[in-house]
Design an enzyme around this catalytic site. Structure first.
Site, short mmCIF file in Angstrom:
data_model
loop_
_atom_site.label_atom_id
_atom_site.label_comp_id
_atom_site.label_asym_id
_atom_site.label_seq_id
_atom_site.Cartn_x
_atom_site.Cartn_y
_atom_site.Cartn_z
N GLU A 1 0.85 -1.18 0.00
CA GLU A 1 0.00 0.00 0.00
C GLU A 1 0.89 1.24 0.00
O GLU A 1 1.83 1.30 0.80
CB GLU A 1 -0.93 0.04 1.23
CG GLU A 1 -1.90 1.21 1.14
CD GLU A 1 -2.92 1.23 2.29
OE1 GLU A 1 -2.87 0.35 3.17
OE2 GLU A 1 -3.74 2.15 2.30
N GLU B 1 -2.25 -3.96 6.95
CA GLU B 1 -3.34 -4.92 7.10
C GLU B 1 -3.43 -5.96 5.99
O GLU B 1 -4.53 -6.46 5.72
CB GLU B 1 -4.67 -4.14 7.17
CG GLU B 1 -5.11 -3.46 5.86
CD GLU B 1 -4.72 -1.99 5.73
OE1 GLU B 1 -3.74 -1.57 6.37
OE2 GLU B 1 -5.40 -1.27 4.98
N ASN B 2 -2.33 -6.34 5.35
CA ASN B 2 -2.39 -7.35 4.28
C ASN B 2 -3.27 -8.51 4.70
O ASN B 2 -3.20 -9.00 5.83
CB ASN B 2 -0.98 -7.89 4.01
CG ASN B 2 0.06 -6.81 3.99
OD1 ASN B 2 0.00 -5.93 3.15
ND2 ASN B 2 0.98 -6.86 4.94
N HIS C 1 -6.48 -2.25 15.19
CA HIS C 1 -6.72 -1.47 13.97
C HIS C 1 -6.49 -2.34 12.73
O HIS C 1 -7.35 -2.41 11.84
CB HIS C 1 -5.81 -0.25 13.98
CG HIS C 1 -5.92 0.62 12.77
ND1 HIS C 1 -6.67 1.78 12.74
CD2 HIS C 1 -5.38 0.51 11.52
CE1 HIS C 1 -6.58 2.32 11.54
NE2 HIS C 1 -5.80 1.58 10.78
N GLU C 2 -5.35 -2.98 12.68
CA GLU C 2 -5.04 -3.78 11.47
C GLU C 2 -6.02 -4.95 11.36
O GLU C 2 -6.47 -5.29 10.28
CB GLU C 2 -3.60 -4.30 11.50
CG GLU C 2 -2.53 -3.23 11.67
CD GLU C 2 -2.65 -2.04 10.74
OE1 GLU C 2 -3.17 -2.20 9.61
OE2 GLU C 2 -2.25 -0.93 11.15
N HIS D 1 -9.31 -3.85 9.98
CA HIS D 1 -9.27 -3.61 8.53
C HIS D 1 -9.75 -4.84 7.74
O HIS D 1 -10.14 -4.71 6.58
CB HIS D 1 -7.85 -3.29 8.07
CG HIS D 1 -7.51 -1.83 8.04
ND1 HIS D 1 -8.35 -0.88 7.49
CD2 HIS D 1 -6.41 -1.14 8.46
CE1 HIS D 1 -7.77 0.32 7.58
NE2 HIS D 1 -6.60 0.19 8.17
#
Ligand code: B3K
Ligand code: ZN
Length: 862
Positions: free
Chosen positions: A131, A266-267, A299-300, A303
């Site tokens: 990203e 966040e892959n 947070h990740e 996502h």
């Protein structure tokens, strides 16, 4: 620069066009070698009906050594291929009709990649960051978020661990195969390979799916990964309970790497983290680190739904996933810890970073409509203001309306790449509320200034509001927005006269009345910080002190104390005699009030930051003097300490935490009050308590707090040496060691100290964390960075120029230290402009830095 050359570098929201090909599967076969990694890609696709005849344009830069291109197994005639610096184009004439497979083979050099973008090595571990536009450095691809497909990935290499997205299909020595069944854009692709060990866990989703969890770290770091794993489990439970969102793969992997441009990524099924947001032990991490690890892990993870299952149509929509995911992680932390403390901390951070951005040359809306380099738009405005906007939406439609809208959002857009328009439509459809005016929060930059005046007559209170948003670059005029203002009325005896009411200010000027009141109440306005605005109202110190003592809203209570301190500081920093009797009295009362959460008392004790005082003076049309601000703040702290010496000394002893260190909110709250008290007492005890605590501490929270005081007092030599001797091999602790020495240094010495530290062999400046520790540390020393002789600016400019050739994202990000330059005096402005121009003049400056510096220089020309 001529107009055409410039135009080509700008991307406009208005130019969005869907991609003319549909992708159905991407297969990657990657053979990993540090200096020659071979990437074979096979992409199944077909032209979108109606778009037959389009050329096939793939993103891919100069770093891709193209070995072959074939369609359905047949090499393409080179006459049909066109390549420039950023793309590979296959002429429509070469494309088969219907479904076809494009096969490419490239060789890339991860070892030479210092940018922490694409495929690179961190401490011998292969890892990726795609990203926003990193995938194009790995293979040729339509590298845009609205192109989604499933991935099959085969990794080959003589490496113990080989990870990619999705579920593992085959694992054997030297080979691993992964399949991600959820269509995703390329920015969510990841691979990690190297010598890693897993700290494992398990999670059973509420529908019974067994998920294997792993936190992968370097051998030796296993004992510091437990908290991250526990945080992940808490996040998974919370998202099921609060948003009804379950995890959707058999495994969830988190990997910690030392070289990372931001916090984490966040892959899908393979989150990659900066090691500072995974590794924690009482000996090495502070309370703030623990809280941040918990929040970023969440947070990740969040996502996975807000970002991955539903992604963004284009990068202009970034706040669709980031604002919402920040909002969700803030809710998570509020639920797990103290909601009041979390809200105050979030507002402090918003004001420090986002208001600052809005008030300077880099102001932009949460949904921008143009960019040169998208990585420059991962900002406080997109993230934190994006979250505030959602908080306002929720206030306007109510908790139930919000829940209905979110359910509809997940139902309607699962598997899609969506827009802010889609998001607002969901709220309109779920609640019936017209959000036309509300949308301005997404499209307009700038912080509204809301003025409130009170009029009292015969039992009727009238509140007159006026709103105005100052011009920002490219947006001279701002129409009125809808501003939810949560209001409470407090009677003279301190009791609440009504439940909190949300007034909706929608006009440039608007009044609200409250009738039949028994006596003139004190107005508590903008409770909970119900809108990201600057509220201006006339208030005397006595009223502020009254609110600090009585307001039932913890944010408003803290704000009253904060404003009391701010008023004293503003007076002192603009040359008036220090008048702080009201503040000192009110502080004494709140400090002594054992019914108040120690963490809230600690927050009240923290005086407004120098940067915030400068911002306020600038907003009021004055030129801030960093040295005068520093002196005023120091004097006020000393006065507070002297006035409350006995009370503070008592609290310092009372708040000692007994027993082994635990990072939970209750213990952290006691420590925060104790350490804030120690900070004040150091003004009169010459650092005796700080020295004793540094020597005795069994945890990094107390050690760093003590060290920071010793640095400020100029007596940290032995402590710094002790810390260096003990933690020389610990990168994360050494980052703190670098940072504190400049951040807390007496301003006059800060730039020189930074320069000296930069000569040390341990200043491994190519490591983003280390670079940030030193430059970020200096930027956080307000009077030090803005030293009148320009030494702070020059230091920064020199290092930004150096970093730009190595890692443009970090250089551009750190250049924001200059974003406030137009607010200072002519001498400082001249130094800052010279520094910016020096950067701009660098040959081969990256697009990242070029855009940032040009925007900041432009502010001097208006
Ligand atoms: N989405 C990433 C940020 C990517 C930054 C690219 N320059 C982390 C996050 O917001 O969760
Ligand atoms: Zn995010």
């Amino acid at each position: 620069m001529n107009a055409t050359a410039q135009d080509r570098t700008v991307t406009l929201l208005a130019d969005y066009r869907p991609y003319p090909f549909n992708l159905t599967e991407t297969r990657l076969d990657v053979t990993l070698l540090p200096d020659a990694t071979r990437v074979r890609a096979a992409i199944d696709m077909a032209a979108v009906p109606g778009c037959e005849g389009s050329d096939l344009v793939l993103d891919g830069g100069k770093g891709l050594d193209l070995r072959s291109v074939a369609l359905n197994g047949t090499a393409i005639d080179p006459a049909h291929l066109r390549r420039d610096n950023e793309t590979l184009t296959i002429a429509a004439a070469a494309l088969p009709s219907g479904r076809f497979t494009l096969q490419t083979e490239v060789v890339i050099d991860p070892e030479a990649n210092t940018s922490c973008e694409g495929l690179y090595l961190s401490g011998g571990i292969f890892c990726t960051q795609c990203e926003a536009e990193g995938f194009r450095h790995i293979t040729f691809y339509p590298d845009r978020p609205d192109v989604m497909t499933t991935f099959r990935v085969t990794l080959r290499g003589d490496l113990p661990v080989l990870l990619s997205n999705g579920n593992p299909i085959r694992q054997e020595p030297g080979l691993a195969e992964w399949h991600d069944p959820w269509p995703k854009p390329s920015y969510l692709f990841a691979l990690v390979a190297g010598d890693l060990v897993a700290v494992p866990g398990r999670f059973t989703t509420r529908s019974g799916r067994e998920v294997v969890l792993n936190v992968w770290v370097r051998p030796g770091d296993q004992d510091r990964a437990g908290f991250a794993l526990e945080s992940l489990v808490r996040a998974m439970e919370w998202d099921e309970r609060v948003y009804g969102r379950e995890y959707d793969l058999d495994v969830f992997n988190i990997v910690a790497v030392d070289d990372f441009n931001m916090g984490a990524m966040e892959n899908k099924g393979l989150n990659i983290f900066n090691s500072k947001l995974v590794l924690a032990s009482p000996e090495t991490a502070t309370d703030a680190d623990y809280e941040r690890i918990e929040a970023v892990i969440a947070h990740e993870y969040f996502h996975n739904w807000t970002g991955n299952r539903i992604t963004c149509r284009d990068w202009f929509q970034l706040c669709l996933k980031e604002g919402l995911t920040v909002y969700r992680d803030q809710q998570f932390t509020s639920d797990l810890r103290s909601a009041a403390v979390k809200r105050i901390e979030d507002v402090q951070a918003l004001r420090a970073r986002q208001f600052r951005e809005d008030q300077g040359p880099l102001a932009h809306p949460p949904r921008p409509d143009r960019y040169e380099e998208i990585n420059n738009f991962y900002t406080a405005t997109v993230y934190e203001k994006g979250a505030e906007v959602i908080g306002m939406l929720r206030l306007l439609v109510g908790d139930e309306g919000y829940a209905r809208a979110l359910d509809l959002y997940f139902d309607r857009h699962d598997g899609q790449a969506a827009t802010i328009e889609d998001w607002l439509a969901v709220f309109q459809d779920a609640t019936g509320r017209d959000l036309t005016q509300f949308k301005r929060w997404y499209t307009d930059a700038g912080t509204p200034i809301l003025t409130m005046e009170e009029h009292w007559q015969d039992g009727t209170l009238t509140l007159d509001f006026a709103q105005e948003t100052p011009p920002t670059p490219g947006q001279p005029d701002k129409p009125a927005r809808v501003i939810p203002v949560a209001v409470g009325l407090i009677g003279p005896d301190g009791t609440e006269l009504m439940p909190t009411r949300v007034l909706e200010v929608t006009e440039p000027r608007q009044s609200f009345t409250f009738v039949d009141l028994p006596a003139r109440p004190v107005v508590s306005a903008l409770r909970g910080f119900s809108a990201p605005v600057v509220l201006r109202r006339q208030m005397d110190d006595a009223t502020r002190a009254f609110l600090l003592a009585h307001d039932s809203d913890p944010f408003a209570r803290w704000e009253a104390g904060h404003e009391l301190a701010m008023a004293a500081l503003l007076r002192a920093a603009s040359g008036a005699a220090v008048e702080d009797a009201a503040l000192i009295g009110a502080m004494g009362r709140i400090l002594a009030d054992d019914s108040v959460d120690p963490a809230l008392r600690a927050l009240c004790l923290h005086l407004p930051a120098e940067e915030e005082i400068a911002a306020r003076l600038a907003m009021d049309g004055m030129t801030p003097d960093p040295d005068a601000i520093h002196a005023a703040r120091e004097e006020l702290a000393r006065n507070l300490a002297q006035s409350h010496a006995a009370l503070l000394a008592g609290l310092f002893d009372q708040m000692a935490v007994v027993g082994p260190y635990r990072p939970d909110a209750a213990d952290a709250a006691r420590r925060s009050l104790r350490l804030a008290v120690m900070g004040l007492l150091s003004r009169i005890d010459r650092g005796a308590r700080a020295q004793a605590l540094f020597d005795a501490a069994d945890n990094m929270t107390e050690r760093m707090s003590a060290l920071s005081i010793l640095v400020r007092l100029g007596q940290a030599g032995p402590a710094l040496r002790a810390m260096q001797a003990r933690f020389a091999a610990d990168r994360l602790v050494m980052d703190k060691w670098f940072s504190v020495q400049v951040m807390a240094a007496p301003p006059a010495d800060a730039a020189r100290i930074a320069r000296d530290l930069a000569t040390l062999p341990a200043f491994d400046w190519r490591n983003p964390n280390r670079f940030r520790a030193l430059l970020g540390g200096l930027a956080a020393n307000h009077a030090g960075f803005h030293a009148a002789d320009g030494s702070g600016y020059r230091f920064h400019a020199e290092w930004l120029i150096r970093m730009d050739s190595v890692n443009p994202q970090i250089a551009a990000r750190m250049s924001t230290a200059f974003e406030t330059w137009p607010r200072y005096d002519a001498g400082r402005r001249a130094h800052a402009l010279a520094a910016l121009e020096q950067i701009a003049a660098k040959k081969g400056l990256s697009r990242n830095s070029r855009e940032m510096v040009a925007r900041m220089i432009a502010a001097g020309q208006s």
